[in-house]
Design an enzyme around this catalytic site. Structure first.
Site, short mmCIF file in Angstrom:
data_model
loop_
_atom_site.label_atom_id
_atom_site.label_comp_id
_atom_site.label_asym_id
_atom_site.label_seq_id
_atom_site.Cartn_x
_atom_site.Cartn_y
_atom_site.Cartn_z
N LYS A 25 39.13 40.49 30.22
CA LYS A 25 38.16 41.41 29.61
C LYS A 25 38.35 42.82 30.19
CE LYS A 25 34.67 40.01 32.98
NZ LYS A 25 33.51 39.11 33.20
N TYR B 120 35.26 71.33 49.07
CA TYR B 120 33.93 71.79 48.65
C TYR B 120 32.88 71.41 49.68
CZ TYR B 120 35.69 72.76 43.94
OH TYR B 120 36.37 73.25 42.87
C1 PLP Z 1 34.00 38.10 34.08
C2 PLP Z 1 33.73 36.65 33.99
C3 PLP Z 1 34.48 35.75 34.77
C4 PLP Z 1 35.48 36.20 35.82
O1 PLP Z 1 34.78 36.59 36.98
P1 PLP Z 1 35.55 37.09 38.30
O2 PLP Z 1 34.45 37.31 39.27
O3 PLP Z 1 36.24 38.36 37.93
O4 PLP Z 1 36.49 36.03 38.68
C5 PLP Z 1 34.25 34.40 34.60
N1 PLP Z 1 33.33 33.96 33.70
C6 PLP Z 1 32.59 34.80 32.95
C7 PLP Z 1 31.60 34.24 32.00
C8 PLP Z 1 32.76 36.16 33.07
O5 PLP Z 1 32.03 36.99 32.33
#
Ligand code: PLP
Length: 364
Positions: free
Chosen positions: A35, A255
């Site tokens: 994702k 800055y």
């Molecule tokens: C993002 C997600 C994962 C992966 O989680 P990580 O902490 O990056 O391993 C797994 N299951 C679901 C439902 C997610 O949304």
């Protein structure tokens, strides 16, 4: 010449980290979670390194389309399911498996005309309270789905809220096991933290869902470093020194004059700033590698530049490599988690925030 900053994606590290997850749950299949454009790495860039996964999990239909365009014919799972009824057509067309977490999604399925049965993952809210049916309502949702001719196969899933911390997963595991005990179907329970920290408990599930660990960041930093878990960085962000300044004692850099030299020192000005995705909140002292040697940020992060202390690396100067996170040319690693911690956040956020303007290459 382009501005000297570059992100590099390491397919061998992705492959290694995937194997590391398989080791934690040898009998489970692996959803590689890609994702958010593969956590900022780019779906097209990680695909080769992750192609031995059993499936790809993501949220966005456009991203699912991109995975199919790459030639992937195996399973793809939509982790949040569909957002509107017409998404179901695309699920059929692209052969996507999808999460069902609410009544409205069951209504959409019940109303859809489809020739091929849908493969769904029914989500239980076992305590996270984001998505899913409560334990009390889970079995009736399953029965409703099971009665639909549009549904071919139902798998069971939940997501842990505290897999990375002291509370752990025991209560949610027990709740899930109790409610689903006699239901058929594959089980998918665990993110990276659950797969690595609670390998025994989740070993019996059919699918694990690692995300962050594939990219070489520790799911429970600072309790464990990525190296403690045997993970390798999948992304390096590196830039070069474009100017050198000698600071006299009592003079400052950047800055707000926030860093004042208490002794005479040389500093390097680096072609990386917050517009590249390097967090503006990083304070003086945040670790960096200069020519592969650990040093530190000095002064405020500005939009296009930061300054680094050259005291530990007197041979460094114009054009020297500065590694903001990942692996330096000499092989030394600076974990993205260390930088994230200095910024008060997680490796997740830094990798996802790599800016568009940074050129990205894939190493061989
Ligand atoms: C993002 C997600 C994962 C992966 O989680 P990580 O902490 O990056 O391993 C797994 N299951 C679901 C439902 C997610 O949304």
């Amino acid at each position: 010449m382009p501005r000297p900053i570059l992100a590099t994606i390491h397919p061998a590290a992705l492959q290694h980290n995937l194997a590391r997850n398989r080791q934690a749950a040898p009998d489970a299949k692996v959803w590689a979670v890609v994702k958010a454009n593969a956590y900022g790495h780019g779906i097209e860039r990680v695909f080769d390194g992750l192609r031995s996964a059993d499936g790809f999990a993501l949220l966005d239909l456009a991203e699912a389309w991109r995975v199919r365009e790459l030639g992937w014919r195996g399973p793809i799972l939509l982790l949040e399911g569909v957002f509107e009824a017409r998404d179901l057509e695309l699920c059929s067309r692209l052969d996507l498996w999808h999460t069902v977490h609410c009544d409205e999604q069951i209504d959409m399925l019940a109303a859809c005309k489809t020739h091929v049965g849908h493969r769904v993952f029914l989500k239980m809210n076992s305590g996270m309270n984001r998505l899913g049916f409560t334990p009390e309502r889970y079995r009736s949702a399953w029965a409703r789905l099971n009665a639909l001719p549009q549904v071919d196969e139902i798998s069971l899933m939940t997501h842990f809220s505290d897999a990375d911390g002291g509370q752990g997963i025991a209560a949610q595991m027990a709740c899930f096991a109790e409610v689903t005990r006699d239901l058929p179907g594959e089980r998918s329970l665990s993110n990276s933290a659950a797969s690595l920290r609670h390998a025994d408990a989740v070993a019996a599930s059919d699918w694990i869902r690692p995300g962050i660990s594939l990219y070489g960041s520790s799911p429970d930093h600072p309790e464990h470093l990525a190296a403690d878990w045997g993970l390798q960085p999948a992304m390096t962000l590196a830039a070069k020194i474009i100017a050198v300044q000698d600071l006299a004692q009592g003079t400052s850099v950047g800055y707000g004059s926030r860093f004042v030299a208490d002794v005479p020192m040389r500093i390097g000005v680096v072609a990386c700033g917050y517009a590249d995705g390097y967090p503006r909140v990083c304070p003086s002292g945040t670790p960096v590698l200069v020519a592969g040697v650990r040093s530190r940020l000095v002064g405020r992060v500005s939009m296009d530049m930061i300054a680094v202390d050259l005291t530990p690396v007197p041979q460094a100067g114009m054009g020297s490599e500065v590694t903001l996170w990942g692996r330096a040319g000499n092989g030394v690693v600076l974990g993205i988690d260390e930088v994230a911690q200095a910024a008060g956040t997680l490796g997740y956020e830094l990798m996802c925030a790599l800016a568009q303007r940074v050129p990205v290459q894939v190493s061989d």
